[in-house]
Structure formats: C-alpha cells, structure tokens
Write a protein that holds these residues in place. Sequence first.
Motif, mmCIF file in Angstrom:
data_model
loop_
_atom_site.group_PDB
_atom_site.id
_atom_site.type_symbol
_atom_site.label_atom_id
_atom_site.label_comp_id
_atom_site.label_asym_id
_atom_site.label_seq_id
_atom_site.Cartn_x
_atom_site.Cartn_y
_atom_site.Cartn_z
ATOM 1 N N ILE A 1 0.835 -1.207 0.000
ATOM 2 C CA ILE A 1 0.000 0.000 0.000
ATOM 3 C C ILE A 1 0.864 1.248 0.000
ATOM 4 O O ILE A 1 2.072 1.190 0.258
ATOM 5 C CB ILE A 1 -0.924 0.039 1.232
ATOM 6 C CG1 ILE A 1 -0.074 0.142 2.525
ATOM 7 C CG2 ILE A 1 -1.848 -1.186 1.277
ATOM 8 C CD1 ILE A 1 -0.901 0.452 3.784
ATOM 9 N N ARG A 2 0.214 2.364 -0.309
ATOM 10 C CA ARG A 2 0.780 3.680 -0.005
ATOM 11 C C ARG A 2 0.291 4.027 1.399
ATOM 12 O O ARG A 2 -0.917 4.118 1.628
ATOM 13 C CB ARG A 2 0.274 4.728 -0.989
ATOM 14 C CG ARG A 2 0.694 4.512 -2.441
ATOM 15 C CD ARG A 2 -0.044 5.503 -3.335
ATOM 16 N NE ARG A 2 0.296 5.346 -4.723
ATOM 17 C CZ ARG A 2 1.250 6.052 -5.361
ATOM 18 N NH1 ARG A 2 1.929 6.964 -4.697
ATOM 19 N NH2 ARG A 2 1.492 5.842 -6.630
ATOM 20 N N SER A 3 1.178 4.211 2.340
ATOM 21 C CA SER A 3 0.747 4.456 3.722
ATOM 22 C C SER A 3 -0.139 5.691 3.830
ATOM 23 O O SER A 3 -1.043 5.734 4.678
ATOM 24 C CB SER A 3 1.967 4.590 4.638
ATOM 25 O OG SER A 3 2.820 5.634 4.195
ATOM 26 N N ALA A 4 0.069 6.665 2.935
ATOM 27 C CA ALA A 4 -0.744 7.890 2.991
ATOM 28 C C ALA A 4 -2.185 7.636 2.593
ATOM 29 O O ALA A 4 -3.073 8.461 2.894
ATOM 30 C CB ALA A 4 -0.131 8.954 2.079
ATOM 31 N N ASP A 5 -2.469 6.514 1.914
ATOM 32 C CA ASP A 5 -3.843 6.215 1.489
ATOM 33 C C ASP A 5 -4.701 5.645 2.605
ATOM 34 O O ASP A 5 -5.918 5.486 2.433
ATOM 35 C CB ASP A 5 -3.826 5.195 0.338
ATOM 36 C CG ASP A 5 -3.360 5.807 -0.983
ATOM 37 O OD1 ASP A 5 -3.298 7.047 -1.070
ATOM 38 O OD2 ASP A 5 -3.046 5.027 -1.909
ATOM 39 N N VAL A 6 -4.102 5.283 3.732
ATOM 40 C CA VAL A 6 -4.853 4.621 4.797
ATOM 41 C C VAL A 6 -4.799 5.470 6.063
ATOM 42 O O VAL A 6 -3.750 5.568 6.719
ATOM 43 C CB VAL A 6 -4.287 3.217 5.079
ATOM 44 C CG1 VAL A 6 -5.135 2.498 6.131
ATOM 45 C CG2 VAL A 6 -4.225 2.385 3.805
ATOM 46 N N PRO A 7 -5.888 6.115 6.430
ATOM 47 C CA PRO A 7 -5.916 6.931 7.647
ATOM 48 C C PRO A 7 -5.911 6.051 8.895
ATOM 49 O O PRO A 7 -5.935 4.827 8.818
ATOM 50 C CB PRO A 7 -7.227 7.708 7.506
ATOM 51 C CG PRO A 7 -8.089 6.812 6.670
ATOM 52 C CD PRO A 7 -7.162 6.121 5.709
ATOM 53 N N ASP A 8 -5.951 6.700 10.037
ATOM 54 C CA ASP A 8 -5.856 5.973 11.301
ATOM 55 C C ASP A 8 -6.960 4.942 11.469
ATOM 56 O O ASP A 8 -6.748 3.880 12.079
ATOM 57 C CB ASP A 8 -5.903 6.955 12.482
ATOM 58 C CG ASP A 8 -4.609 7.755 12.601
ATOM 59 O OD1 ASP A 8 -3.617 7.359 11.957
ATOM 60 O OD2 ASP A 8 -4.599 8.772 13.314
ATOM 61 N N GLY A 9 -8.127 5.207 10.955
ATOM 62 C CA GLY A 9 -9.230 4.267 11.128
ATOM 63 C C GLY A 9 -9.273 3.170 10.100
ATOM 64 O O GLY A 9 -10.190 2.345 10.108
ATOM 65 N N GLY A 10 -8.334 3.138 9.186
ATOM 66 C CA GLY A 10 -8.344 2.148 8.128
ATOM 67 C C GLY A 10 -9.067 2.657 6.900
ATOM 68 O O GLY A 10 -9.688 3.729 6.915
ATOM 69 N N ALA A 11 -9.011 1.872 5.815
ATOM 70 C CA ALA A 11 -9.636 2.314 4.570
ATOM 71 C C ALA A 11 -9.929 1.122 3.681
ATOM 72 O O ALA A 11 -9.292 0.064 3.774
ATOM 73 C CB ALA A 11 -8.721 3.294 3.844
ATOM 74 N N GLU A 12 -10.933 1.315 2.792
ATOM 75 C CA GLU A 12 -11.279 0.335 1.779
ATOM 76 C C GLU A 12 -10.519 0.703 0.510
ATOM 77 O O GLU A 12 -10.635 1.834 0.019
ATOM 78 C CB GLU A 12 -12.790 0.358 1.514
ATOM 79 C CG GLU A 12 -13.308 -0.839 0.776
ATOM 80 C CD GLU A 12 -13.637 -2.006 1.692
ATOM 81 O OE1 GLU A 12 -13.796 -3.125 1.187
ATOM 82 O OE2 GLU A 12 -13.714 -1.792 2.930
ATOM 83 N N LEU A 13 -9.726 -0.223 -0.014
ATOM 84 C CA LEU A 13 -8.889 0.050 -1.180
ATOM 85 C C LEU A 13 -9.218 -0.916 -2.311
ATOM 86 O O LEU A 13 -9.628 -2.063 -2.072
ATOM 87 C CB LEU A 13 -7.406 -0.073 -0.827
ATOM 88 C CG LEU A 13 -6.883 0.836 0.289
ATOM 89 C CD1 LEU A 13 -5.396 0.527 0.552
ATOM 90 C CD2 LEU A 13 -7.058 2.313 -0.066
ATOM 91 N N ARG A 14 -9.033 -0.423 -3.546
ATOM 92 C CA ARG A 14 -9.220 -1.288 -4.703
ATOM 93 C C ARG A 14 -8.084 -2.311 -4.770
ATOM 94 O O ARG A 14 -6.938 -1.992 -4.450
ATOM 95 C CB ARG A 14 -9.221 -0.468 -5.998
ATOM 96 C CG ARG A 14 -10.381 0.533 -6.091
ATOM 97 C CD ARG A 14 -10.427 1.167 -7.484
ATOM 98 N NE ARG A 14 -9.149 1.717 -7.884
ATOM 99 C CZ ARG A 14 -8.726 2.935 -7.542
ATOM 100 N NH1 ARG A 14 -9.480 3.703 -6.775
ATOM 101 N NH2 ARG A 14 -7.547 3.364 -7.967
ATOM 102 N N VAL A 15 -8.380 -3.510 -5.210
ATOM 103 C CA VAL A 15 -7.383 -4.572 -5.297
ATOM 104 C C VAL A 15 -6.805 -4.616 -6.711
ATOM 105 O O VAL A 15 -7.539 -4.785 -7.689
ATOM 106 C CB VAL A 15 -7.981 -5.939 -4.928
ATOM 107 C CG1 VAL A 15 -6.930 -7.044 -5.087
ATOM 108 C CG2 VAL A 15 -8.512 -5.909 -3.502
#
Length: 424
Positions: A84-98
């Motif tokens: 991942i790009r760490s900047a794409d995931v905030p403290d609460g987590g995130a839904e990302l495309r696979v």
Amino acid sequence: MASPHPRGTSAEPDRHERHQPKHQARSVAEHAAAVANLLQPLQSPERTERLPLHEALGRGLVHDLLAPISLPPFANSQMDGYAIRSADVPDGGAELRVMPPVPAGARPAALQPGSAAPIMTGAMLPAGADAVVPIERAAPDRFLPPSENATVWLPPAAPGTFVRAAGSDVDAGGTALASGTFLGPAQLGLLAALGIPDVTVRQAVSILLVTTGDEVVEPGRQLPPGKIYDSNGTLLEAAMTQAGLRVRRAGIATDNPDRLRQLLRGEGAGTDLIVTTGGVSKGAYEVVRQAMADQPVEFLHVAMQPGGPQGIGTFEGRPFLGFPGNPVSCLVSFEMFLRPVLAGLLGTPAPRLPVRARLSQPLTSPEHKHQVRRGTLKPDGTVELNGGESSHLMHALAGANVLVHVPEGAAALAAGAEVEVWML
C-alpha cells in the motif's frame, strides 16, 4: 592410570617443571609469535587458488571482497499481504481497490493511488508502495480472486512496515567479507546471494604427522607388556582434519634417530609442515631431539601446563614443530599454537570461540605458568573441571566440551571465579 606416553612429558617432569625459575620458560605469547614467524611463508601470494564455492568450505579468504550488487537488490515484501501507499490509509483504516497480485520473481506495475496490491513474501515492492499489511490483518483475511471491482479493508501501516529495503543487508560496493575471513556455510551463502560463483582462497596446509616411541603400538594389534596404544596419531589427525588441514600419517617412528631422519626426509617431501609427538623433553631416549641434532631446531620449555616441552625450527628447510608425547599435552599444543597461528595467517582453521564462565569449584595452578584445564560448560554458565591437571587423562578430555584457561600469575581461583573457556 599410567601415562600413555611415559617418556617426554610424564607427570613427573610436569612436577619438576613447576619448580623451575620463571625466566627459563618462554611465555605462551612468545612461543605463539615464534610459531607465527616460522609459518609466515605460508601466507605468500603463490599459495592461493581460485575455487568454486562448493569447494571453498573451510578456507580463508585472500582479499577483501566487495559486494557487486546490493542485498536485497530491490525493496521487497517481508510478508504475504497487501502493498500500500501508507498515505492512502488513515488511522481508522480504509477500503482500497485490489490490483493484480505480485508473485515473487515478477516485475510489478506501479501502485495506483487508493489501491492495494496482493504481494507474496520476497516479491518486489511496486513503485509507489511504501508499506505492507499482512494478509491476516485484512478484511477479508484471504486473497480474493481477480475481479475488476474487488476491494479490501486494511488498517493503517507506517512507511517501511514489513518492507525489506534495497541494500538493507549490504550495499553494492561495500565490503561483503574482509580478507582472512573463514569461509563457513554462512559466508559461502552470502557469496552465492551476491551472485559470486568462485573465490580466491588460501591453499590448504599439508602436514606430516609422526608419532614416536618404541613403547607405542597401533590400535588393533596385540599389546605386549610395557607397551601402550598410540592415541596421539588419531587424536591429532582428527583435530587437524576437522580444522581443514591435510594430514599425512607416517605411522609410528621407533627410537632410532637415523630411521626417524630417513622417515622425515622421505615422507615430508611435498608437505608444508612436519609435526612430531614425543621425544622433545630431557630424558635419556628423546629421539626427536637426537634426530634434530644437526638441524636449526630449538627445544625449550613454554610456561604452560600441560604442554611445556616444545620443539620449533626447520628440518632440512621444512618448518618443524615438536609437540610433547602425552595426548592432552599434544592436543593443547595444537589448540594453543598451531590452530590460532594458522587462523591468524590464513583465515583457517576457525579460531576457538572464547566465552566467560564461572568455576563450579576451586582450583590451584602453577603461579608462573598458563594452565589449561579441561571442563564441561553447563547451561547455567558455570564450568565444571574434568579430571585433574595431569596430561595423560584422555577419558577426562573425551568428556570435556571446553578448555579452561588459568592465566600466568594466578596460583589459585575460588569457586565462582570468572575464567575464559574455549569451546571445543
């Protein structure tokens, strides 16, 4: 128990030596330096060879070796998970495309913003990715089949999490191994990881090993009265072979100086060093002393117990070392002088590992000698002495896993005192 080699370095001469003035004995360090000077020619540039890695085990590296590539050569994943790009995931987590998965050995496409790439352990990190989230922390906690609309929930991860950075082990151009390094499995594995197929090493040292004494009989033969079986030949040959030296056994030499000279002259041809056991003390039948009468060989006492009597010099130009006749004495001589000197000159054999331990019992030692006792190092860091100080105690030696060093100047040590021990 009777001494296996009663002439030369029996218990009686050992007791006599304790009362000799200190100035009559050479120190352990001085004798080691003399052995190093004698064997210095073995370090010549002509005594090197280029070997494939599978033949270089136990040899010493000749030159500093620089890394031709970095290890790892590229940033890669330490875990099965999602890059991942760490900047794409905030403290609460995130839904990302696979994105398409990244198997080991593949060159992946760059990671798109807002996406995660399934990645296997050891696979190259996609450009743009700076962290890996282990698969067990994802929701769902398994890899999904390929799908254009697949998404995965991932917790945050700091930059560098579960990422092996390029060059984090060794950078290209950096020193991978220093000159004189002993090449064991780990060192050869490193060379292979760097893509190096062969290496320049020191030639193995060849040794003519001769046991002396009319009283000595080869194991397996009938033992007449007054005779003893030869243990020195097997003991030293095994120690030297285990240390990576090439040993030629010449059998048992009788107490005939002329025949011993003939044996050394014939069997010693082509070897780098002659080592004898027995016949170096001040008794009436010291055949090695007699055979070396016209050679530049010095017979002396080293301030060490066991192993005080030593011979050093050359026989018809060939380096010569005369070890005492008692089995523990000759092995201690090898461990104190020949092994460490060759390790320093050639990088092989590997030196003994010194560790600190506490005595489980008190001991006494000749104040003006370096005493080497046999012992068993216990899991709790204490060392228990095996047998006494006598140099004929083979059963005690066989049960030991360390050599216990009592330095010159220490006449007695109490239980609990700290000592240096060498792992056998």
